[in-house]
Design an enzyme around this catalytic site. Sequence first.
Site, PDB file in Angstrom:
ATOM      1  N   LYS B  43       9.636  38.979  50.558  1.00 55.76           N
ATOM      2  CA  LYS B  43      10.386  38.091  51.458  1.00 55.76           C
ATOM      3  C   LYS B  43      11.802  37.800  50.985  1.00 55.76           C
ATOM      4  O   LYS B  43      12.616  37.293  51.758  1.00 55.76           O
ATOM      5  CB  LYS B  43       9.633  36.783  51.652  1.00 55.76           C
ATOM      6  CG  LYS B  43       8.306  36.939  52.359  1.00 55.76           C
ATOM      7  CD  LYS B  43       8.461  37.460  53.770  1.00 55.76           C
ATOM      8  CE  LYS B  43       7.138  37.352  54.528  1.00 55.76           C
ATOM      9  NZ  LYS B  43       7.242  37.847  55.900  1.00 55.76           N
ATOM     10  N   SER B 257      -2.988  39.786  50.336  1.00 55.41           N
ATOM     11  CA  SER B 257      -2.553  40.556  51.515  1.00 55.41           C
ATOM     12  C   SER B 257      -2.326  42.019  51.149  1.00 55.41           C
ATOM     13  O   SER B 257      -2.472  42.917  51.987  1.00 55.41           O
ATOM     14  CB  SER B 257      -1.283  39.964  52.128  1.00 55.41           C
ATOM     15  OG  SER B 257      -0.157  40.246  51.318  1.00 55.41           O
TER      16      SER B 257
END
Lengths: 99, 315
Positions: B43, B257
């Site tokens: 991110k 994830s």
Amino acid sequence: MAIEVRIPTILRNLTDGAKAVEGKGGSLDELITDLDSRHPGLRDRLVDAKGLRKFVNVYLNDEDVRFLGGLDTEVSDGDTVTVLPAVAGGAADLPGGRR
Amino acid sequence: MRFDSLLDSLGRTPLVGLPRLSPSAEVRLWAKLEDRNPTGSVKDRPAFWMIAKAEKEGLLTPGCTILEPTSGNTGISLAMVARLRGYRMVCVMPENTSAERRQLLRMWGAEIISSPAAGGSNEAVRVAKRLAAEHPDWVMLYQYGNEANALAHYETTGPEILADLPGITHFVAGLGTTGTLMGVGRYLREQVPDVKIVAAEPRYGELVYGLRNIDEGFIPELYDDSVLTTRFSVGSKDALRRTRELLEQEGIFAGISTGGALHAALGMARKAVKAGERADIAFIVADGGWKYLSTGAYEGTLEEAEDRLEGQLWA
């Protein structure tokens, strides 16, 4: 060996409460017809005149069949098919979206 | 490698092979280690790009407040940059995200507003949109609809992967804001004929979905399903199992994830083997496992870990 089909809570009234059932067929379409012969009403909950119902997601070995061949997707022994209502299954709700 | 500042060290992350998890010499898996970014996640790329764009457009000026709905990593990245640049940072996040993420956010000076667990990320987006309407002077960068999110991956992640793996056949990443898949996917499609772009979507239990109805469904504005070749739905158990395999067999300590992305990558690998085709499959390691230790994901049996994860957001 057969194809394992995982059934969501909302449809287990048609499978005597079973979380997973087994079936056979060369395509998803044939598999659903085979299941319907032992669990009457199941086909109608998954399929309408246009194909897979809008708010039903079906995954072949976790892969969305809408990106494969829809009802014509080939299936074979040893595969796992997962049925989920779109509302509880991810595609409709997660960031990532509903189609 | 030397950089003028931490922000300048963004990207250029390693792509490492997985010799034990790859099915054969012809069908190989490659992990893009995005945990090697300044705050430890993929991110950082969209966060830096979104802030730079807002500054360039004059939306962000010193002293401004940034507002963002985030389940963690984007907020952490934004909070770090905000601290360095002198912005106030307010994050809206679901209350069922891990304790570490909250601590990290506060550490970099962010304020946290919790949204109800039952609504997941969608509810956080709704709460943030309401707050933005109440505070018109706050700047919501809005990762789900900000083109700079996908552009960061189009301009950096995609070219880095192709440079390291010219024979790439598949790219796999988790589906959240969809920025990684849209950006890398578009870039690779322009450069590599027939490349397959594969999404791994997290599938949660009914506790997380609980109370919502169909009308509340939410699609990120960035999402364009024509970029994708196919889409996997990965349950918590498979994501956990793959996260552990990655740790035990390849030594890579990744967040949960990543296990989801690996599960989809292995699904595509199996199909390539079956079809007798060669494949070089790159997938994204979105972050390391550190932030998930308190979830118990790495301890005890898989079943115990799955029970502990029930009701928690892991992607």
